[in-house]
Design an enzyme around this catalytic site. Structure first.
Site, PDB file in Angstrom:
ATOM      1  N   HIS A  69      28.429  49.618  19.101  1.00 28.71           N
ATOM      2  CA  HIS A  69      29.598  48.690  18.481  1.00 28.71           C
ATOM      3  C   HIS A  69      30.706  49.515  17.673  1.00 28.71           C
ATOM      4  CE1 HIS A  69      31.910  45.598  17.090  1.00 28.71           C
ATOM      5  NE2 HIS A  69      31.383  45.859  15.823  1.00 28.71           N
ATOM      6  N   CYS A 123      29.089  40.372  16.453  1.00 26.95           N
ATOM      7  CA  CYS A 123      29.509  41.410  17.244  1.00 26.95           C
ATOM      8  C   CYS A 123      28.284  42.031  18.095  1.00 26.95           C
ATOM      9  CB  CYS A 123      29.748  42.519  16.289  1.00 26.95           C
ATOM     10  SG  CYS A 123      31.300  42.277  15.386  1.00 26.95           S
ATOM     11  N   ASN A 140      38.171  46.940  15.937  1.00 29.74           N
ATOM     12  CA  ASN A 140      37.030  46.195  16.175  1.00 29.74           C
ATOM     13  C   ASN A 140      36.951  44.962  16.887  1.00 29.74           C
ATOM     14  OD1 ASN A 140      34.609  44.686  15.918  1.00 29.74           O
ATOM     15  ND2 ASN A 140      34.322  45.192  13.698  1.00 29.74           N
TER      16      ASN A 140
HETATM   17  N1  ACO Z   1      44.380  49.821   2.924  1.00 29.98           N
HETATM   18  C1  ACO Z   1      44.358  50.358   1.814  1.00 29.98           C
HETATM   19  N2  ACO Z   1      43.267  50.204   0.817  1.00 29.98           N
HETATM   20  C2  ACO Z   1      42.529  49.139   1.251  1.00 29.98           C
HETATM   21  C3  ACO Z   1      42.437  48.598   2.390  1.00 29.98           C
HETATM   22  C4  ACO Z   1      43.533  49.006   3.224  1.00 29.98           C
HETATM   23  N3  ACO Z   1      43.467  48.189   4.537  1.00 29.98           N
HETATM   24  N4  ACO Z   1      41.361  47.766   2.509  1.00 29.98           N
HETATM   25  C5  ACO Z   1      40.544  47.946   1.367  1.00 29.98           C
HETATM   26  N5  ACO Z   1      41.158  48.801   0.389  1.00 29.98           N
HETATM   27  C6  ACO Z   1      41.084  49.419  -0.791  1.00 29.98           C
HETATM   28  C7  ACO Z   1      40.067  48.677  -1.538  1.00 29.98           C
HETATM   29  O1  ACO Z   1      40.827  47.280  -2.383  1.00 29.98           O
HETATM   30  C8  ACO Z   1      39.419  49.421  -2.579  1.00 29.98           C
HETATM   31  O2  ACO Z   1      40.384  49.699  -3.469  1.00 29.98           O
HETATM   32  P1  ACO Z   1      39.810  49.935  -5.386  1.00 29.98           P
HETATM   33  O3  ACO Z   1      38.654  51.163  -5.186  1.00 29.98           O
HETATM   34  O4  ACO Z   1      40.702  50.130  -6.098  1.00 29.98           O
HETATM   35  O5  ACO Z   1      39.126  48.623  -5.439  1.00 29.98           O
HETATM   36  C9  ACO Z   1      39.187  50.580  -1.667  1.00 29.98           C
HETATM   37  O6  ACO Z   1      40.129  50.444  -0.770  1.00 29.98           O
HETATM   38  C10 ACO Z   1      37.907  50.497  -1.369  1.00 29.98           C
HETATM   39  O7  ACO Z   1      37.838  52.012  -0.639  1.00 29.98           O
HETATM   40  P2  ACO Z   1      36.628  52.439  -0.271  1.00 29.98           P
HETATM   41  O8  ACO Z   1      35.398  52.237  -0.987  1.00 29.98           O
HETATM   42  O9  ACO Z   1      36.605  53.995  -0.006  1.00 29.98           O
HETATM   43  O10 ACO Z   1      36.189  52.036   1.293  1.00 29.98           O
HETATM   44  P3  ACO Z   1      35.050  52.204   2.086  1.00 29.98           P
HETATM   45  O11 ACO Z   1      34.685  53.485   2.240  1.00 29.98           O
HETATM   46  O12 ACO Z   1      34.028  51.259   1.896  1.00 29.98           O
HETATM   47  O13 ACO Z   1      35.709  51.524   3.675  1.00 29.98           O
HETATM   48  C11 ACO Z   1      35.690  49.701   4.741  1.00 29.98           C
HETATM   49  C12 ACO Z   1      36.082  50.186   3.704  1.00 29.98           C
HETATM   50  C13 ACO Z   1      36.551  50.256   6.128  1.00 29.98           C
HETATM   51  C14 ACO Z   1      35.886  48.015   5.039  1.00 29.98           C
HETATM   52  C15 ACO Z   1      34.223  50.147   5.259  1.00 29.98           C
HETATM   53  O14 ACO Z   1      33.117  49.583   4.190  1.00 29.98           O
HETATM   54  C16 ACO Z   1      33.693  49.609   6.794  1.00 29.98           C
HETATM   55  O15 ACO Z   1      33.868  49.982   7.577  1.00 29.98           O
HETATM   56  N6  ACO Z   1      32.613  48.406   6.428  1.00 29.98           N
HETATM   57  C17 ACO Z   1      32.167  48.032   7.772  1.00 29.98           C
HETATM   58  C18 ACO Z   1      33.017  47.131   8.264  1.00 29.98           C
HETATM   59  C19 ACO Z   1      32.423  46.456   9.544  1.00 29.98           C
HETATM   60  O16 ACO Z   1      31.765  47.346  10.484  1.00 29.98           O
HETATM   61  N7  ACO Z   1      32.581  45.151   9.813  1.00 29.98           N
HETATM   62  C20 ACO Z   1      31.892  44.808  11.031  1.00 29.98           C
HETATM   63  C21 ACO Z   1      32.125  43.476  11.387  1.00 29.98           C
HETATM   64  S1  ACO Z   1      31.134  42.748  12.342  1.00 29.98           S
HETATM   65  C22 ACO Z   1      31.419  41.058  12.910  1.00 29.98           C
HETATM   66  O17 ACO Z   1      30.729  40.626  13.313  1.00 29.98           O
HETATM   67  C23 ACO Z   1      32.938  40.543  12.633  1.00 29.98           C
END
Ligand code: ACO
Length: 319
Positions: free
Chosen positions: A243, A108, A273
């Protein structure tokens, strides 16, 4: 360097959160509140080469030059159908350019890394005057569509800029740390009669919370380092183009910098993203809508798999 043209291309297919909830255990509410994403564009009938060509041509038209004026082309891409030749070589034929071409994979952060390479070439090579950067990504092809964790976060798209020699760059900051576990995509290579080692093959694996923390802390570090080397403060920046990974990441960075929301334009709600394409797509939208004005100070900051980060400050001057 100086940016003289921008372009973008997005797939026609709009996929809302509700459409994903039809086959994944997720909801519009979860996706919107955790990420800020309302819909994303996904490749269906078109391919990444179409998007790259459209974005490149838009940027060339905006710059007022033709493909034959391009002296070097850099494509930023994580994965596409071809491992070789490079996306940039394929694109060269599509836009009828005649110049050296190279792809980079900075995940990214790829756009900032491409800008850094372009700056070095423009500064040091007399025969390079115009450089085309195209960031084209189809993360929808490397996430696991049977799982809700990553598939809801990404969108496909391409963004492009044309650069020429100039003095618009105020500062550049890059960093890479070898941290594979938080975010990786692993694919199988062809079998050989000699290599018997077990090998993995995993659609994108992401430890979301780790990436989140790394993203916020490294981006704030990079931005502060830019302030120091460009001798500017947060108040001198007109727009922070971050980003587009998660609106909460953008907001956490904004809060640490104690800056108003209006300085952090975003389009993650529409596109998800799009990896390295996200900043050039946003830049194109701000430029074409007339939001960025001559003399504005822009601060670009990205983070991605690697873990790579990059930030730069530039003064916007198209004329
Ligand atoms: N829908 C519903 N529930 C979900 C989903 C979904 N799509 N995805 C995960 N969950 C659940 C999980 O299973 C977990 O459940 P559990 O608590 O029962 O185990 C729970 O939701 C996790 O929830 P939170 O802890 O509130 O999630 P968080 O606030 O950490 O948000 C997220 C998750 C959006 C992935 C966040 O951590 C994030 O944005 N991280 C960075 C992602 C990113 O920027 N990636 C960059 C990629 S860069 C590249 O080079 C490709």
């Amino acid at each position: 360097m100086k940016i003289i043209g921008t372009g973008k291309a997005l797939p026609a297919l709009r996929v809302s959160n509700d459409m994903l909830a039809e086959f994944l255990d997720t909801s519009d509410e979860w996706i919107r509140t955790r990420t800020g994403i309302k819909e994303r564009r996904l490749l269906s009938d078109e391919d990444l080469f179409d998007l790259s060509r459209i974005a490149a041509n838009e940027a060339l038209i905006d710059a007022g030059i033709s493909a034959s004026d391009i002296d070097y082309m850099i494509c930023s891409n994580v994965a596409n159908n071809y491992v070789t030749p490079s996306l940039s070589c394929i694109l060269q034929g599509l836009i009828h350019a005649e110049c050296p071409c190279i792809d980079i994979n900075g995940a990214c952060s790829g756009f900032i890394y491409a800008l850094d390479i372009a700056e070095s070439f423009l500064k040091t090579k007399d025969d390079i005057n115009n450089i085309l950067i195209v960031c084209a990504e189809e993360p929808s092809r490397f996430t696991n569509w049977n799982e809700r964790d990553t598939s809801v976060l990404f969108g496909d798209g391409a963004g492009a800029v044309v650069l020429t020699k100039g003095d618009d760059l105020l500062a550049m900051q890059l960093s890479s740390q070898s941290k594979v576990e938080p975010l990786y995509y692993q694919r199988n290579l062809e079998k050989t009669p000699y290599n018997k080692k077990p090998e993995g093959n995993a659609p994108l694996v992401m430890h979301g919370k780790d990436v989140y923390k790394l993203a916020v802390s490294s981006s704030v570090l990079d931005i502060n380092s830019i302030f120091k080397s460009a001798n500017i403060s947060a108040d001198d920046v007109d727009y922070f183009l971050l980003h587009q990974a998660n609106i909460r990441i953008i907001d956490a960075i904004r809060q640490q910098l104690e800056q108003p929301e209006v300085k952090f334009p975003h389009n993650i709600e529409n596109y998800g993203n799009t990896s390295s394409a996200s900043i050039p797509i946003l830049l194109d939208e701000l430029h074409k809508s007339g939001k960025i004005e001559e003399g504005d100070v822009l601060l670009l900051s990205a983070f991605g798999a690697g873990f790579t980060t990059g930030a730069c400050a530039l003064r916007w001057s198209l004329s």
